[in-house]
Design a protein around this motif. Structure first.
Motif, PDB file in Angstrom:
ATOM      1  N   ASN A  10       0.817  -1.221   0.000  1.00 44.86           N
ATOM      2  CA  ASN A  10       0.000   0.000   0.000  1.00 44.86           C
ATOM      3  C   ASN A  10       0.847   1.266   0.000  1.00 44.86           C
ATOM      4  OD1 ASN A  10      -2.155  -1.724   0.196  1.00 44.86           O
ATOM      5  ND2 ASN A  10      -2.608  -1.295   2.343  1.00 44.86           N
ATOM      6  N   ASN A  11       1.907   1.267   0.802  1.00 49.03           N
ATOM      7  CA  ASN A  11       2.739   2.466   0.930  1.00 49.03           C
ATOM      8  C   ASN A  11       3.357   2.879  -0.403  1.00 49.03           C
ATOM      9  OD1 ASN A  11       2.360   2.814   3.704  1.00 49.03           O
ATOM     10  ND2 ASN A  11       3.930   1.289   4.185  1.00 49.03           N
ATOM     11  N   THR A  38      -7.605   4.296   1.683  1.00 45.46           N
ATOM     12  CA  THR A  38      -8.410   5.511   1.697  1.00 45.46           C
ATOM     13  C   THR A  38      -7.936   6.468   2.777  1.00 45.46           C
ATOM     14  OG1 THR A  38     -10.331   4.292   0.891  1.00 45.46           O
ATOM     15  CG2 THR A  38     -10.743   6.432   1.881  1.00 45.46           C
ATOM     16  N   GLU A  39      -7.632   5.935   3.964  1.00 47.04           N
ATOM     17  CA  GLU A  39      -7.153   6.790   5.044  1.00 47.04           C
ATOM     18  C   GLU A  39      -5.797   7.405   4.699  1.00 47.04           C
ATOM     19  OE1 GLU A  39      -8.828   7.778   7.734  1.00 47.04           O
ATOM     20  OE2 GLU A  39     -10.464   6.701   6.747  1.00 47.04           O
ATOM     21  N   GLN A  40      -4.912   6.591   4.111  1.00 48.18           N
ATOM     22  CA  GLN A  40      -3.609   7.112   3.694  1.00 48.18           C
ATOM     23  C   GLN A  40      -3.778   8.107   2.549  1.00 48.18           C
ATOM     24  OE1 GLN A  40      -2.136   2.942   3.389  1.00 48.18           O
ATOM     25  NE2 GLN A  40      -0.251   3.769   4.244  1.00 48.18           N
ATOM     26  N   GLY A  41      -4.753   7.855   1.682  1.00 48.22           N
ATOM     27  CA  GLY A  41      -5.019   8.749   0.567  1.00 48.22           C
ATOM     28  C   GLY A  41      -5.489  10.109   1.023  1.00 48.22           C
ATOM     29  N   LYS A  42      -6.271  10.146   2.103  1.00 46.51           N
ATOM     30  CA  LYS A  42      -6.735  11.420   2.637  1.00 46.51           C
ATOM     31  C   LYS A  42      -5.547  12.257   3.119  1.00 46.51           C
ATOM     32  CE  LYS A  42     -11.262   9.810   4.195  1.00 46.51           C
ATOM     33  NZ  LYS A  42     -12.099   9.462   5.374  1.00 46.51           N
ATOM     34  N   VAL A  43      -4.602  11.597   3.756  1.00 48.08           N
ATOM     35  CA  VAL A  43      -3.408  12.297   4.223  1.00 48.08           C
ATOM     36  C   VAL A  43      -2.624  12.837   3.043  1.00 48.08           C
ATOM     37  CG1 VAL A  43      -1.213  12.041   5.420  1.00 48.08           C
ATOM     38  CG2 VAL A  43      -3.257  10.936   6.329  1.00 48.08           C
TER      39      VAL A  43
END
Length: 308
Positions: free
Chosen positions: A266-267, A295-300
């Motif tokens: 994912n990273n 999705t959570e990482q994408g928001k960041v």
């Protein structure tokens, strides 16, 4: 047989499926399916169209029929080098030539080297050399030949008609002893031999040489020039023949590509432009495209991009 799976047949199947209320993601082939399936939710159904042009055709047919629950992802191929924009609404494109190049330009490459090869062999071979640099230098050679073939219509073929068919013999122009390039002449002859009786006309050795010499490597971004399948075939030679891996999971370049897919995480994916564009598309439309962790990482990532 995949050659009989037409874009119309795929589009009809999608529109006739009354049991699925989510969105469809149309991709080129099975490796793409395995790759993207790691990241999307169960609300996304991935369909293989078996080729770039077929992906475009499926999306075009669905758009014409006012079907809006489908998008496609295709490889960039030579589109950046040839300045050929992908003029098709609902189609997204890989950051580099294809997904294999995306994966090789990540930590996944070094993870599978560690998986398949001993630390001693890796240290002995690479010393002050970088694995990706070595692969890219070799990939540029055949990448230029493929580009010349596309631009000048040289009649060359680089892959089998069917997935199970005989592959191009990379060992005839990349040394199994030390991974050195055995020369442009060896490469051209190997590809010419592979292409005979498979197209209407194969260019002469002299003509191919002439056209190849017209293309200067420094003019092109290697990440858009090299083909990922070439790199994984060369990487297989490196792991199996040069570094002498005895890992029983290693059979051919397909093993290498499957391993890259497994170790690409994912990273790495959220760093890509492809992810960011898909994430924005899904957020704007309220589509549950990616698994929650992405999705959570994408928001960041989205907030950071806006801030910058």
């Amino acid at each position: 047989m995949i050659e009989y799976i037409t874009p119309e047949r795929i589009a009809n199947s999608i529109m006739q499926d009354g049991t699925f209320s989510g969105h469809y993601l149309i991709v080129e082939g099975n490796k793409d399916y395995k790759f993207y399936n790691k990241f999307v939710t169960k609300e996304i159904s991935i369909e293989e169209a078996w080729g770039c042009e077929k992906v475009k055709s499926v999306i075009h047919i669905l758009k014409e029929r006012n079907y809006e629950r489908a998008i496609g992802i295709i490889d960039s191929d030579f589109s950046v080098i040839l300045e050929e924009p992908i003029d098709c609404d609902g189609i997204f494109v890989t950051d580099f030539h294809d997904i294999e190049v995306m994966m090789l330009k990540s930590t996944a490459l070094y993870n599978i080297l560690d998986l398949y090869c001993s630390k001693e062999k890796i240290v002995e071979f690479f010393k002050d050399k970088d694995a990706l640099d070595i692969l890219m230098e070799l990939g540029i050679e055949i990448g230029l030949l493929k580009l010349a073939n596309k631009i000048y219509n040289l009649g060359l073929v680089f892959k089998p008609e069917r997935p199970e068919g005989n592959q191009l013999k990379y060992k005839e122009f990349v040394s199994e002893k030390d991974l050195t390039f055995l020369g442009k002449s060896s490469m051209i002859q190997t590809v010419v031999n592979y292409s005979r009786n498979r197209t209407g006309r194969v260019g002469s050795i002299a003509d191919i040489n002439e056209k190849l010499n017209l293309l200067a490597p420094e003019r092109y971004d290697p990440a858009h020039l090299v083909n990922g399948h070439d790199l994984t075939n060369i990487l297989f030679i490196l792991i199996k023949k040069v570094l002498k891996s005895t890992n029983k999971m290693l059979h051919d370049y397909n093993s290498v590509e499957d391993s890259l897919i497994l170790t690409y995480d994912n990273n790495e994916f959220i760093k890509t432009d492809l992810f960011y564009k898909l994430y924005l598309w899904s957020r704007e439309r309220g589509v549950n495209l990616f698994k929650s962790e992405l999705t959570e990482q994408g928001k960041v990532g989205s907030c950071l991009s806006v801030a910058n």
